[in-house]
Scaffold this active site. Structure first.
Site, PDB file in Angstrom:
ATOM      1  N   GLU A 240      -0.529 -18.132 -20.362  1.00  0.00           N
ATOM      2  CA  GLU A 240      -1.443 -18.869 -19.371  1.00  0.00           C
ATOM      3  C   GLU A 240      -1.319 -17.894 -18.351  1.00  0.00           C
ATOM      4  O   GLU A 240      -0.013 -17.857 -17.478  1.00  0.00           O
ATOM      5  CB  GLU A 240      -0.767 -20.089 -19.306  1.00  0.00           C
TER       6      GLU A 240
ATOM      7  N   CYS B 275      -2.642 -21.623 -10.493  1.00  0.00           N
ATOM      8  CA  CYS B 275      -3.597 -20.559 -10.876  1.00  0.00           C
ATOM      9  C   CYS B 275      -4.870 -21.308 -11.165  1.00  0.00           C
ATOM     10  O   CYS B 275      -5.747 -20.357 -11.353  1.00  0.00           O
ATOM     11  CB  CYS B 275      -2.823 -20.340 -12.310  1.00  0.00           C
TER      12      CYS B 275
END
Ligand code: ADP
Length: 520
Positions: free
Chosen positions: A288, A322
């Site tokens: 990720e 993010c």
């Protein structure tokens, strides 16, 4: 006299800090909180609180003021090897536990996290800096993954398939893959761990986790509660290290054949390095990685609603997630109105300061490097023609603070539009048509989150299908939850976490084909 002597020893800033800590301690004591019981100075391996073999430690500091909060073991490759061997040995028994047994343990862990939400949130604000209400929100989110996986563990169904021949019967079962290693970042010190560990334990895997060097305290506090919940020794192992030892430990986790799976959340650069290190042992990986989220506001959008969405998608955790909005694309018909209204909302809704101060929404950035990066991005875009509408600089005084910033007249060529900002900077770009917005949005190697606001139903279908991202928010900015998948396309990652597929990252599929004899 004693008071005078004390004053001579401390600077004004240090005194203020000391007073604040004392007030905080008093507030916690009066609320029945005992943060000290959760603040560990050892790593957690095989159910024991352990030091590094070398005896070395490193300090954990508060990004709000640079003060040292405590020290934890600075482990190295040999400590990682020991933790891996423990986890491998423990896997041989843990893999055979019943889903119901694992479910009960995960459920108890979830309940304990909820019960101790305030202590866990306090540690997050202390070591990471996010505001206390945001930290409490993270603990709720983090605990929910344990709850989710306590339920998912009983639903890892396989298949019985139609036979390919008269004398064959075929089924597919799912089994735990083995020891899972995890490397996590500092921006969600608790939730990034439970999203991985919850899935791993539910699947029947054991774990070696290395939390970010900035935020090991939250990870160790989770171990305390894991133990209370009845997680057996050796099932969850957390090793801590400084940044210097991150690379050798990472290499060991990737290359050790006893590890079956690596799950990483962090930068693209480190993710690519880990992938290359995993190649030789052909490990299953989940990555990720970074994002460069577009946030598109079409002419048809409800501008107020879009602004409220943007405040969450951009300024949550001071812009350090993010999935934060990075490129704000606003259609020309509403561009000026949007920028003006956004400036007012930023001024009125955001307050910068220590995360424990009432009303603060914007804590510090994680470290000095982060402040410099954000400052350089703002300065370079201003040099190239962007205009500062709000903020634009660091906050004076101690701590890693940067003022919430609004830039207009940003273009797609500027580095603020190409790089992941990871700070409280809203960069507004003007566009003319839907096709142009989609082309700009997709013109990046990242593919994590994206958002758009429209009141045109056909446009909502067209655009959500055209965006090359793993997550799309349509008139909605809070897009993540345990119930759904979290994962990126393109260089933003591999695999997905949460949702009904998250547990598959820790399971191996096995085809069992029976040859059967028919009666004569
Ligand atoms: P950030 O810049 O946000 O810290 P990173 O990708 O550098 O993002 O860090 C994410 C996590 O990866 C942290 O726990 C960090 O310590 C760890 N890390 C950094 N470099 C390496 C490496 N070479 N190998 C393994 N882990 C690493």
């Amino acid at each position: 006299m004693a008071g005078f002597a004390t004053r001579k020893l401390y600077s004004k800033g240090a005194l203020l800090y000391r007073n604040r800590i004392l007030c905080q301690a008093l507030r916690m004591a009066s609320s029945g909180m005992n943060v000290a019981a959760f603040q560990k100075d050892k790593a957690y391996v095989d159910g024991k609180w352990v030091s590094a073999k070398s005896g070395k430690t490193f300090e954990v500091t508060n990004p709000s003021n640079g003060k040292v909060l405590g020290s934890v073991p600075d482990m190295d490759r040999s400590d990682a090897q020991a933790a891996i061997e423990t986890a491998y040995r423990t896997f041989q028994a843990w893999k055979s536990t019943l889903p119901k047994e694992r479910s009960d343990i995960l459920r108890r862990w979830f309940e304990l996290c909820v019960k101790h939400k305030k202590e866990l949130a306090t540690l997050i604000t202390l070591e990471m800096g996010k505001s206390f209400p945001e930290a409490e929100g993270e603990i709720a989110y983090s605990a929910n993954f344990l709850e989710w996986y306590s339920e998912e563990t009983r639903r890892t169904y396989g298949d019985v398939t139609p036979p390919p021949a008269h004398n064959k019967r075929v089924m597919v079962i799912k089994q735990p893959i083995g020891v899972a290693a995890m490397i996590t970042p500092w921006n969600f010190p608790s939730a990034m761990l439970t999203r991985k560990i919850g899935a791993a334990l539910a699947a029947g895997c054991t774990v070696v986790a290395r939390p970010a060097e900035d935020t090991p305290l939250s990870a160790l506090a989770l171990c305390e509660l894991a133990e209370q919940a009845g997680v057996p020794p050796g099932v969850v192992n957390v090793i801590t290290s400084s940044r210097e030892n991150a690379s050798p430990i990472g290499k060991e986790l990737c290359e050790n054949p006893l590890i079956a799976k690596i799950s990483f959340t962090g930068s693209c650069a480190v993710g690519k390095l880990l992938l290359s290190q995993c190649a030789n042992t052909v490990k299953k990986t989940s990555m990720e990685l970074g994002g460069n989220a577009p946030f598109i506001v079409f002419d048809s959008a409800d501008v107020d609603k879009a602004i409220q969405g943007l405040m969450f998608a951009k300024f949550r955790v001071t812009g350090q997630t993010c999935i934060c909005a990075n490129r704000i694309l606003v259609q020309e018909g509403v561009y000026d109105k949007f920028v003006q209204a956004l400036a007012k909302v930023i001024d009125s809704q955001l307050k910068v300061g220590d995360g424990f101060e009432p009303g603060v929404t914007q804590g510090p950035l994680i470290n000095k490097r982060a402040v410099e990066k954000v400052e350089n991005l703002v300065n370079s875009s201003v040099g190239e023609g962007a205009k500062v509408v709000v903020g634009g600089s660091r906050k004076d005084g101690p701590g890693n603070f940067f003022n919430p910033t609004l830039l207009r007249d940003v273009t797609t060529e500027m580095s603020v539009a190409k790089e992941e900002i990871f700070g409280p900077v809203a960069a507004c770009i003007k566009f003319k048509t839907e096709d142009e917005a989609i082309a700009i949005a997709n013109s990046t190697s990242y593919g994590l989150a994206s958002y758009f606001y429209t009141n045109d139903i056909s446009q909502s279908y067209r655009v959500s299908e055209a965006l090359e991202f793993g997550m799309v928010g349509v008139n909605e900015a809070a897009i993540t939850s345990p119930e759904t998948t979290f994962g990126g396309w393109k260089e933003s990652g591999l695999g997905s976490e949460g949702g009904k597929y998250g547990i598959n990252e820790y399971l191996a599929f096995k085809n069992i084909c029976y040859g059967i004899q028919h009666k004569a």
